[in-house]
Design a protein around this motif. Structure first.
Motif, short mmCIF file in Angstrom:
data_model
loop_
_atom_site.label_atom_id
_atom_site.label_comp_id
_atom_site.label_asym_id
_atom_site.label_seq_id
_atom_site.Cartn_x
_atom_site.Cartn_y
_atom_site.Cartn_z
N ALA A 187 -5.42 0.53 -3.07
CA ALA A 187 -3.97 0.47 -3.13
C ALA A 187 -3.32 1.73 -2.57
N LEU A 188 -3.92 2.88 -2.86
CA LEU A 188 -3.38 4.15 -2.36
C LEU A 188 -3.51 4.26 -0.84
N ILE A 189 -4.63 3.78 -0.30
CA ILE A 189 -4.81 3.79 1.15
C ILE A 189 -3.75 2.92 1.82
N VAL A 190 -3.50 1.74 1.25
CA VAL A 190 -2.50 0.83 1.80
C VAL A 190 -1.12 1.49 1.76
N LEU A 191 -0.77 2.09 0.63
CA LEU A 191 0.54 2.71 0.50
C LEU A 191 0.71 3.86 1.50
N ASN A 192 -0.29 4.72 1.59
CA ASN A 192 -0.18 5.85 2.50
C ASN A 192 -0.10 5.40 3.96
N SER A 193 -0.74 4.30 4.27
CA SER A 193 -0.70 3.79 5.64
C SER A 193 0.67 3.25 6.00
N LYS A 194 1.50 3.02 5.01
CA LYS A 194 2.85 2.53 5.26
C LYS A 194 3.87 3.66 5.26
N VAL A 195 3.71 4.63 4.35
CA VAL A 195 4.75 5.65 4.20
C VAL A 195 4.35 7.02 4.74
N GLY A 196 3.06 7.28 4.91
CA GLY A 196 2.63 8.59 5.37
C GLY A 196 1.85 8.59 6.67
N CYS A 197 1.17 7.46 6.92
CA CYS A 197 0.30 7.43 8.09
C CYS A 197 0.36 6.04 8.75
N PRO A 198 1.53 5.65 9.24
CA PRO A 198 1.68 4.32 9.85
C PRO A 198 0.94 4.20 11.17
N ASN A 199 1.03 3.02 11.74
CA ASN A 199 0.21 2.69 12.90
C ASN A 199 0.44 3.63 14.08
N LYS A 200 1.69 3.99 14.36
CA LYS A 200 1.99 4.76 15.57
C LYS A 200 1.46 6.18 15.50
N LYS A 201 1.65 6.85 14.36
CA LYS A 201 1.16 8.23 14.23
C LYS A 201 1.17 8.68 12.78
N CYS A 202 0.40 9.72 12.50
CA CYS A 202 0.38 10.32 11.18
C CYS A 202 1.63 11.18 11.03
N LEU A 203 2.36 10.99 9.94
CA LEU A 203 3.61 11.71 9.72
C LEU A 203 3.37 13.03 8.99
N ASP A 204 4.37 13.88 9.02
CA ASP A 204 4.24 15.21 8.41
C ASP A 204 4.01 15.13 6.91
N ASN A 205 4.49 14.06 6.28
CA ASN A 205 4.36 13.95 4.82
C ASN A 205 3.03 13.33 4.38
N CYS A 206 2.15 13.00 5.32
CA CYS A 206 0.87 12.39 4.96
C CYS A 206 0.01 13.42 4.20
N PRO A 207 -0.41 13.12 2.98
CA PRO A 207 -1.19 14.07 2.20
C PRO A 207 -2.59 14.32 2.73
N LEU A 208 -3.04 13.52 3.70
CA LEU A 208 -4.39 13.67 4.23
C LEU A 208 -4.45 14.59 5.45
#
Length: 213
Positions: A187-208
């Motif tokens: 569930a956490l991977i799914v959530l982060n892939s939507k709000v922190g690390c979407p398809n186009k690029k990893c965002l600055d807020n991604c905890p990974l």
């Protein structure tokens, strides 16, 4: 074993907390969602399930009592409605025959037999089968999906198209064998892939980002 896997979980949990996933009222509703979510977004699945609720068809028995046209109309928001109608009927038949027989705990061999039983159902692939085992029956099968592949490729340098079974083994050998953990982690991977690390690029807020930078 890959020690980075557990670190990923710790970072995601620290960032987002408990997810209480899969959202559903009954195990059968979870099973329906696992079938309907193929090749579509969860928002569309929620619309389809709401349609089934509106016509009082939220059991496997009641789904099978519907005409194909009624199922197709309910499924329409999730796309591929004719294909998914056949798949949902097949899974409903499996559910009626088997759901009461699935144990709350089982040996590895027995777990694999149940997995094979699901994989024999029309339209059920590895991801769907493992989702049903984990989220409907609370059995320890880690779910590998597109989001998981994106995460291990971007942040752990793994091949994005790694064999499903191989990637699943990496996860299951790297974290404790615990269904609640498997549930939460996915569930956490799914959530982060939507709000922190979407398809186009990893965002600055991604905890990974701390792992891959």
């Amino acid at each position: 074993m890959d020690k980075r896997i557990l670190k990923v979980y710790e970072l995601l949990f620290e960032a987002y907390g408990h997810q209480d996933w899969w959202p559903a009222d009954t195990p059968w509703e979870v099973c329906m969602g696992a079938v309907l979510t193929q090749n579509t977004s969860w928002t569309n699945v929620e619309k389809a399930i709401a349609n089934f609720k509106s016509i009082g068809a939220m059991t496997a028995d009641k789904v099978l009592q519907l005409e194909d046209s009624d199922i197709e109309q309910a499924i329409r928001p999730s796309g591929y409605f004719r294909i998914k109608t056949r798949r949902l009927r097949s899974v409903a038949n499996w559910w009626i025959r088997n759901s009461s027989k699935v144990p709350s705990e089982c040996s590895d061999d027995e777990l694999l037999r149940w997995r094979h039983s699901l994989l024999e159902v029309h339209g059920v692939g590895e991801e769907t089968a493992d989702s049903i085992l984990l989220y409907c029956f609370n059995l320890p099968m880690f779910v590998i999906d597109t989001y998981t592949r994106r995460m291990v490729h971007r942040h752990l340098g793994m091949e994005p198209n790694m064999n499903y079974g191989k990637l699943q083994r990496i996860f299951m050998e790297s974290i404790p064998r615990d269904t609640a953990l498997y549930n939460e982690f996915h569930a956490l991977i799914v959530l982060n892939s939507k709000v922190g690390c979407p398809n186009k690029k990893c965002l600055d807020n991604c905890p990974l980002r701390v792992i891959s930078e």
